[in-house]
Design a protein around this motif. Structure first.
Motif, PDB file in Angstrom:
ATOM      1  N   TYR A 131      49.136  -8.447   4.026  1.00 42.98           N
ATOM      2  CA  TYR A 131      49.218  -8.332   2.444  1.00 42.98           C
ATOM      3  C   TYR A 131      48.076  -8.736   1.701  1.00 42.98           C
ATOM      4  O   TYR A 131      47.924  -8.355   0.559  1.00 42.98           O
ATOM      5  CB  TYR A 131      50.532  -9.000   2.123  1.00 42.98           C
ATOM      6  CG  TYR A 131      51.746  -8.612   2.931  1.00 42.98           C
ATOM      7  CD1 TYR A 131      52.353  -7.168   2.823  1.00 42.98           C
ATOM      8  CD2 TYR A 131      52.331  -9.341   3.937  1.00 42.98           C
ATOM      9  CE1 TYR A 131      53.326  -6.954   3.531  1.00 42.98           C
ATOM     10  CE2 TYR A 131      53.437  -8.925   4.715  1.00 42.98           C
ATOM     11  CZ  TYR A 131      53.902  -7.572   4.554  1.00 42.98           C
ATOM     12  OH  TYR A 131      54.885  -7.082   5.158  1.00 42.98           O
ATOM     13  N   LEU A 173      45.042  -6.904  -0.141  1.00 39.71           N
ATOM     14  CA  LEU A 173      44.988  -6.458  -1.602  1.00 39.71           C
ATOM     15  C   LEU A 173      44.207  -7.327  -2.600  1.00 39.71           C
ATOM     16  O   LEU A 173      43.239  -6.673  -3.205  1.00 39.71           O
ATOM     17  CB  LEU A 173      46.376  -6.569  -2.308  1.00 39.71           C
ATOM     18  CG  LEU A 173      46.600  -5.724  -3.651  1.00 39.71           C
ATOM     19  CD1 LEU A 173      46.152  -3.954  -3.462  1.00 39.71           C
ATOM     20  CD2 LEU A 173      48.187  -5.697  -4.037  1.00 39.71           C
ATOM     21  N   PHE A 191      49.566  -1.186   3.506  1.00 39.50           N
ATOM     22  CA  PHE A 191      48.640  -2.543   3.676  1.00 39.50           C
ATOM     23  C   PHE A 191      47.991  -2.409   4.861  1.00 39.50           C
ATOM     24  O   PHE A 191      46.741  -2.538   5.008  1.00 39.50           O
ATOM     25  CB  PHE A 191      49.414  -3.671   3.759  1.00 39.50           C
ATOM     26  CG  PHE A 191      50.143  -3.945   2.427  1.00 39.50           C
ATOM     27  CD1 PHE A 191      49.263  -4.515   1.213  1.00 39.50           C
ATOM     28  CD2 PHE A 191      51.395  -3.888   1.968  1.00 39.50           C
ATOM     29  CE1 PHE A 191      49.993  -4.870   0.255  1.00 39.50           C
ATOM     30  CE2 PHE A 191      51.969  -4.163   0.728  1.00 39.50           C
ATOM     31  CZ  PHE A 191      51.396  -4.543  -0.306  1.00 39.50           C
TER      32      PHE A 191
END
Length: 215
Positions: free
Chosen positions: A50, A53, A113
């Protein structure tokens, strides 16, 4: 010239970014022996997909910081842009003679992701890690803010917080080792020191020339 155009014209110096990006293609490939600077501590850091990002929006974040610096104090803007450019060129030189790598995990899954990490891995080949451009640039904007006259509670929270998150993301998505980050921090400090010396010397020579003309 329109006063507004004249006001924002210095932002055109940010066109250096596409040029630096094109230069990166020159070193973004294997060039002989590739070294691994991973430590046991690096290997203990988990992989968290994650965090790709904040890692991916890094360059846009740097753009926003530079524009903010420009609005607040054009001198901070110019110093930051010059620091970034010099540090990046030094990184490219190091990459051309001393390539390092970080072992990447096997990606499993087809979620957003995982696909984003796969894209980053395919675009940014694992050969140019030390010093980390992500880390030095985030440290640079933190240092620029700290040395500025417009530092306040809120911009410190935003810039220090986001910069720290991006730096941590470089470890957690397995793009950089800890040594890469500290190499980037040291590079910023060195370039800042040199630029300060050059500025002092330039001002000294300018003042001497003024006195000579006065005589």
């Amino acid at each position: 010239m329109n006063p507004y155009i004249r006001r924002i014209l210095p932002l055109s110096t940010m066109l250096i970014f596409p040029f630096l990006g094109m230069l990166y293609d020159w070193v973004n490939h294997a060039n002989g022996k590739v070294y691994n600077v991973m430590t046991d501590l690096d290997r203990m850091i988990p992989f968290i997909k994650y965090l790709i990002l904040p890692y991916s929006i890094w360059i846009f974040y740097i753009y926003v910081c530079l524009v903010y610096f420009f609005i607040k104090d054009v001198k901070v803007y110019y110093r930051s842009l010059l620091t970034y450019t010099v540090c990046t060129l030094i990184c490219y030189f190091i990459y051309s003679i001393f390539q390092t790598t970080v072992p990447r995990p096997i990606l499993v899954g087809d979620d957003f992701f995982t696909r984003l990490i796969s894209y980053v891995y395919n675009w940014d080949l694992p050969y140019n890690c030390f010093p980390s451009i992500h880390c030095f640039s985030c440290y640079m904007v933190m240092k620029a803010l700290y040395r500025s006259d417009f530092r306040n509670h809120w911009n410190q929270i935003l810039i220090y917080g986001m910069s720290t998150l991006i730096i941590l993301s470089t470890f957690l998505v397995k793009q950089h080792a800890i040594l890469d980050a500290f190499g980037g921090f040291a590079l910023v400090e060195l370039v800042y020191l040199v630029l300060n010396r050059v500025e002092i010397l330039t001002k000294s020579l300018w003042n001497k020339n003024d006195k000579t003309w006065d005589v």
